[in-house]
Every structure is written in C-alpha cells, then in structure tokens.
Design an enzyme around this catalytic site. Structure first.
Site, PDB file in Angstrom:
ATOM      1  N   SER A  12       0.749  -1.354   0.003  1.00 21.01           N
ATOM      2  CA  SER A  12       0.169  -0.045   0.132  1.00 21.01           C
ATOM      3  C   SER A  12       0.876   1.292  -0.021  1.00 21.01           C
ATOM      4  O   SER A  12       1.644   1.633  -1.106  1.00 21.01           O
ATOM      5  CB  SER A  12      -0.736  -0.018   1.082  1.00 21.01           C
ATOM      6  N   ASP A  60      -9.293  -4.732  -5.905  1.00 26.08           N
ATOM      7  CA  ASP A  60      -8.823  -3.824  -4.933  1.00 26.08           C
ATOM      8  C   ASP A  60      -9.860  -2.475  -4.933  1.00 26.08           C
ATOM      9  O   ASP A  60      -9.647  -1.732  -5.598  1.00 26.08           O
ATOM     10  CB  ASP A  60      -7.456  -3.422  -4.792  1.00 26.08           C
ATOM     11  N   HIS A  76      -7.530  -5.313  -1.535  1.00 25.42           N
ATOM     12  CA  HIS A  76      -6.334  -4.479  -1.137  1.00 25.42           C
ATOM     13  C   HIS A  76      -5.576  -5.574  -0.013  1.00 25.42           C
ATOM     14  O   HIS A  76      -4.248  -5.409  -0.062  1.00 25.42           O
ATOM     15  CB  HIS A  76      -6.758  -3.491  -0.275  1.00 25.42           C
TER      16      HIS A  76
END
Length: 725
Positions: free
Chosen positions: A595, A670, A702
């Site tokens: 991320s 995601d 995600h």
C-alpha cells in the site's frame, strides 16, 4: 596476549551460538503460512458487566458459541449467559443493552468493505433465554438496541428503520435510500475508509429520537471494477471520490419517534464539507457534531437544538497544515453540567483537555513531549482519567491514571512494551493485552492500583514451540537522517549471525503519515516471514521515516503538501547507514512494502537506484491523483491547488530512473488502492523500456487474501528475493 585470549573466547562463543542455532529448526514458509505454527491465543469478546464484579467473554467450540460470565475475584466461570447451541444460532458477535437484560447477537455476517457488514440479528432475552429474530432473517446492518430496550434501529437497503420488539412492528424512517445515490444512517465508502465510521446513526439518551447522517452520493463519480470468473465478466460500480473530485453531500437529521417528524440540522451554508461525527450530549435535546472543511485545516464543534435544528459554534481548531480527526476524536461529555473532555494536538502533542459546556478551556490535563494515544476512561466519581501514552517511549504504549485536576499522574503498566486496555465500568479493574518484541500476547486482569489479579492467557504453548526454532530477537537502533533527525529502526539477524560475514538486507517499509512499524510489540505472520528470510541468510530491517507517528505533530506534519519526498530520502539514508556497517553487503540491499509501503518501495528503488538492488511493491499507490479525497487532500491539498505535490513524487514520474529488479503485485478487485494504479505504472515502465516482473491476483481486494492466495503471494516474493537479491 590478553587480546588473543579474548578473541579466542569470542570465537568459541560464536561457534557455540552457531551450533545451538543449527540444533534448532529454521522457520519455514510452511510453518508461517500453512501450519500457523506461530499463531497466538487470545481471550475474545470481553465485555465488562455493569456491577464491575463480572465480565463476559465469547467462547467458541465445535458445539457452538456461548457467552460466559466470569467472576473477577476468582477468575472462575459463574454461568452461561447466551448459549448458541441451545438457541440454534451460530453467532459471531454480541452486545448487551445498558441494564444487561437483553443482548443483540449477529450471525451469518457478510463483509462489504473494511468496516461495513450485514448479517442476521437476534435479540436474546437473558432472563428467559429466548431469542427473537429480526426482519425474518433478512440481512440488515448496524442493529442497535434503544436505551429503553424495546426497539432496535438498523439500516437496510440504504434506508434507516426501527422495529418495536413488543409488537414486531417495523417503521421505515427514510424513504429515499438508493444504491449509488443516497445512504441514510450508513457511511459512504470514503467516510468508512478514512474516518473509520460505518454506522452513521445514534439513539438519543432517552430513546425518543434517532440522529443520523444522510449521504447524497448521486454526483460522486463512479469507479468500475470488473469481477472475473464468468463467461462475461461483471461490472461492479461504486462511488469513489478521487482527489479533487466531488464528495457526497452530507447532512444531519433527527427523527422523533412520537411525532414521526424529522428535523434537519443547520450545519452552515458551505456544502463542500465533512461531517465525520455526531454525539448526543447528556441533554437529550442537544446533539453535538464535528464539521471539517474540505482541506481539513479547520475543525468545528457545534451543538444543535434537535427541536429546531439551530446550531451553535462551541469550539474551533485551525492549523496551517491539517487538523487530524484522529487526534480530536476522544470527546466525552461529563455528568452534572461539568463540561466535556477532549483530546487535541494543538500544543504539538496529542493531550487531554477539559472544557466547560460552552467550550471555554478549564485546563489542559496532560502535557509533555509525548502523546496520549487512547483515552481509556473517565472516572467522574473518583475524579480520575485513565489513558494510554507514549511517555515511556514512542515505540511503546503504557497505561496511566491522572486526576481531573492534572495532578497525581501514575504509571499502572511499568513493563516495557505495548499495552491495549479494556477497563471496567466501575474503574476497579482493567484487562491488559500486552506484548513486546520478543514475547507473544499476555491477557491479564489487574486492579486499578496496578496489582495483578489473574493471568487469562499467557500463550505458554506458543512460547514452548518457539524454543524449538532458531530465531534471533528483534534489535532496535537509531541513526541520524539527512537533516540530523534521529530515526528509529529494528533489525532481525540470522540466528547464526557471524559479524565477520557480509549479509544481504531486505528493508520493510510502510512510512505513511502517522503510521508506525518500529514498535516494541509482537508481530504477526508478516514478521515471521521476515524470520524465515533471516533463516535463509538475510538481515531484515525496518525504519520509521519522518512523517510517521508517536513523535508529535511537527514530526508527523513535516511531509505535508509533499508526500514521498522526505520519506524516500529517509529510507535511502537508512540503506546507506546499513551499507556502512561491516556485516552488511551494501551492493545487496532491497526494500519491500504494501500500500503506502509499496509506493515507498517503488520510489526508493527508482530515486535510490544507486543504493537499492531490488524492490517489491504490493498494491501500491502510484499516483495520488487516483486515491480518495479525504486521505489524499488531508496531506496534499487538492490537485487543483498543489499539482506538483501530486506529480513530483509519483513513481510514474520516475520510471526512467529504474535500474534495479522490480516486482509489482496488485489485486484486480482492490476497492481501496485501485488496480488502475498498477496498470498506469506498467504502461509508463513499458514506454520507458524498463524490464520488470509483475503479478496480478484476480478479484482479490487490498489485502490480497483468500484460499491459497497468501501462500502463493509470499512464496512468489520469497522466490523473487532469492533470485534478485
């Protein structure tokens, strides 16, 4: 002569340590991701009972779940409060009403996004042991008992309802709820993700009204994800406001059950705002709420008259950068018209403040160059406040108690490490979930003098299993970065570490605003993967760069309007510091992250191309233009106001600098950091004629998990590291 003897002794000690390490088992990928050898035990679903003499706990077994009552003094089970097997309900969560005569239990939970879900709800009468199913078993959201115990409010199909438990009559409060248009009593995607709220309604203290937030997302642009696995892939469209785009129109309303009238709260003429919190004061006719402007540098606290909707400004906080909602989210109204307690980082560190009812400051209760991380509880009778802070160390969390007058502060958990606290309603006891870097979870019961009453879980079995593995302890260190600021880091060395050898290094990074990875706390599966890499001959290192949390507002806000620049400088400086150590091979330093960490690892490899040999980026943001309004604009303003802040430190901007080995990984499903980020970076890399490796995971979100996914992912990354580092 003495030096020769000392060197001989040191060689013998190293040889002895190496022999001991060889006798123990190396951490394998199978141990971490297949066998769950390192999983911890805990005590789940702990709720304090109102009399303070008992607490309840959710226990799961093959026969079914049950909620048991535990005697605080003896630690013994005092009875079964809810028996899932007897009721025929395989529930996974529960909550009591205020007088503990009833409980809401949820089963068949279906996750939606990070914090939202829907499920089947039952109301259990604890006296009769009977259960009443709500809405004939239809899945509903956020079911909440009224203070008078005879109603339950909930959200279904974007509308707000309540059901009368005595008559089973259902009342629909709102009528205009519609998918991708209007939500009533439930937060939209971006509020849920960035303001940590999913439920957006609350009962008044007397149970006569329900306050709720309405989200009109009609004009918010839609994001489209394709869901794979069918002959014709399906489109999944949902409202996602990217930086600079239109947000939901938000408004606050109060529904009166008796008159069936809804009052609209006046939140001002400006509509491009956020309304992230509503709170009932102790006066059932007064609702408090927070309002943030679009740039999030002005936070206002208002009182609203729920009969007229008129609002009064009580308190305002402004900043040249941003006012962090997370630092202003502990708002507690005191009994007896004695004002309210709040937290703020207005003096440079998050601390506790006491205001009168009209917002005038009575006193700052805590102060110092450390942060209050959690306001645990306010004992109004004892005139004490319990809180967790970083006073011992930015890498630790400990429980303190202090008087309401700001005097008599006392440390209640002196052990070095991290304590998560659950305090009893009468403030006589607390439960600490405690770990440190080298000890797994301990769940213990203390009285509020700090005396241990009982250990509820010590993970003795896990500790014994750990003795059979060759692992080194996590070592903490610090070093000065380019501007002289001291940064914290940790290092995991091979169990048979030899200071006379040179080792490759894999750095692990997250690095986002207010985050922390370098903590004196036990890790999870990801940390044990790092131990597996150490067993394969790598040193694993993590550094918290400038902009991360636990060290005050200025340290956190220094990256404002220019995300990625200073953070990347710090990771490069960390790698150079490591490369200067005699036991590290400076030519074999890699970095990985997920991320924000994937964003960081990408920038580090590109900008630090003479320092890093390899990088793995999992689900990275590659341009902040593609991320959501609330998070991105808080730190960068809008793209219209600060285009350079968005583009100067985008990995897409720096693809021409790539020299090392790069692995890009993303899930196509995601909903948070969209796969679009990976697609555009790949396109830019191709245009720049740069070779790289990539893996996409169909329909994974995600977290990139489910089924065999986690095993596959970490096997893939391990192989890449071994080939390229």
């Amino acid at each position: 002569m003495f030096r020769m003897k000392w060197m001989a002794l040191l060689a013998c000690l190293i040889l002895s340590w190496q022999i001991q390490a060889q006798e123990k088992k190396k951490v394998s990928l199978e141990d971490v991701f297949k066998s769950s050898v390192f999983s911890q035990k805990s005590v789940f679903g702990i709720n304090w009972m109102k009399d303070g003499q008992f607490y309840s706990s959710l226990q799961r077994s093959p026969a079914g779940p049950k909620v048991v009552k535990i005697n605080v003094a003896t630690g013994e089970e005092a009875g079964v409060l809810i028996d899932g097997a007897a009721l025929g309900i395989n529930f996974s969560s529960y909550s009591f009403n205020s007088d503990e005569s009833k409980a809401l239990v949820a089963s068949d939970i279906e996750r939606i996004y990070r914090r939202s879900s829907k499920g089947v709800y039952h109301v259990v009468d604890l006296k009769t042991g009977t259960a009443q199913q709500l809405m004939d078993g239809e899945k509903i959201m956020y079911a909440t008992l009224s203070p008078d115990n005879d109603k339950v409010a909930f959200v279904k199909d974007n509308n707000l309802y309540y059901v009368n438990l005595n008559s089973n009559e259902v009342t629909q409060i709102t009528q205009d709820g519609k998918w991708n248009h209007v939500l009533n009593g439930a937060a939209d995607w971006v509020y849920e993700e960035e303001f940590s709220m999913a439920k957006a309604f609350d009962w008044s203290p007397d149970g006569k009204r329900i306050a709720f937030i309405r989200f009109d997302e009609t004009d918010v642009p839609e994001f489209n994800m394709q869901l794979w696995g069918k002959l014709y892939p399906e489109d999944y469209r949902f409202k996602y406001p990217k930086a600079g785009e239109k947000n939901s129109g938000v408004s606050i309303h109060v529904y009166d059950l008796a008159s069936k009238n809804t009052v609209n709260v006046d939140a001002g003429e400006e509509t491009d705002i956020y309304l992230p919190r509503i709170y009932w004061t102790n006066d059932a006719n007064t609702l408090a709420y927070l309002r943030l402007n679009r740039l999030q540098n002005q936070l206002d606290l208002f009182y609203a008259n729920v009969q007229t909707g008129a609002s009064q400004l009580i308190l305002r906080e402004e900043a040249k950068t941003y006012v962090d909602l997370n630092s202003n989210d502990d708002l507690r109204f005191l009994e007896g018209n004695k004002g309210f307690i709040r937290t703020s980082e207005q003096d440079g560190y998050k601390h506790i403040y006491h205001h009168d009812n009209q917002g005038k400051l009575i006193r700052q209760i805590t102060s110092g160059n450390w942060e209050v991380t959690n306001l645990v509880g306010i004992d109004e009778k004892g005139k004490k406040i319990y809180f967790v802070s970083t006073e011992q160390s930015p890498m630790e969390r400990n429980l303190y108690v202090i008087g309401m007058d700001g005097k008599g502060k006392k440390l209640l958990t002196p052990e070095n490490g991290n304590h998560s606290i659950n305090i009893s309603k009468d403030f006589k006891f607390f439960i600490s979930n405690y770990t440190n870097a080298n000890s797994p979870l301990m769940v213990r019961l203390f009285d509020t003098s700090g005396k241990l009453v009982k250990t509820l879980e010590d993970n003795a079995e896990l500790k014994e299993r750990l003795q059979g593995f060759a692992m080194s302890e996590r070592e903490f260190f610090s070093f000065p970065t380019v501007d002289g600021t001291s940064l914290n880091g940790y290092m995991i060395k091979p169990a048979d570490f030899d200071p006379n050898k040179e080792y490759p290094v894999l750095m692990y990074v997250y690095g986002g605003p207010g985050s922390q990875n370098v903590m004196n706390s036990w890790g999870g599966a990801r940390d044990f993967w790092h131990h597996h890499l150490a067993a394969e001959g790598y040193i694993v290192v993590c550094v918290d760069n400038r902009g991360t949390g636990g060290r005050g507002r200025d340290f956190k806000h220094i990256t404002y309007a220019n995300l990625g620049k200073l953070e990347t400088e710090d990771q490069i400086a960390g790698a150079k510091h490591l490369g200067s150590l005699p036991y590290i091979d400076a030519a074999r330093i890699g970095i990985w992250g997920w991320s924000y960490g994937g964003y960081m690892s990408s920038l580090a490899l590109m900008i630090g191309n003479d320092v890093f040999k390899a990088a793995i980026a999992v689900a990275p943001v590659t341009t902040w233009r593609y991320y959501d309004t609330i998070y991105t604009e808080r730190y960068l303003q809008t793209p219209q106001l600060n285009a350079a802040g968005y583009d100067d430190n985008s990995p897409i901007t720096h693809v021409n600098k790539l020299k090392g080995n790069y692995l890009l990984i993303h899930g196509t499903g995601d909903d948070n950091v969209h796969y679009q980020n990976a697609v555009d970076l790949v396109d830019a890399l191709i245009k720049a004629d740069k070779q790289f490796e990539t893996m996409y995971y169909p329909n994974r979100n995600h977290g990139i998990s489910g089924g065999n996914t986690t095993w596959h992912l970490y096997s893939l990354m391990t192989d890449f590291i071994k080939r390229k580092l």
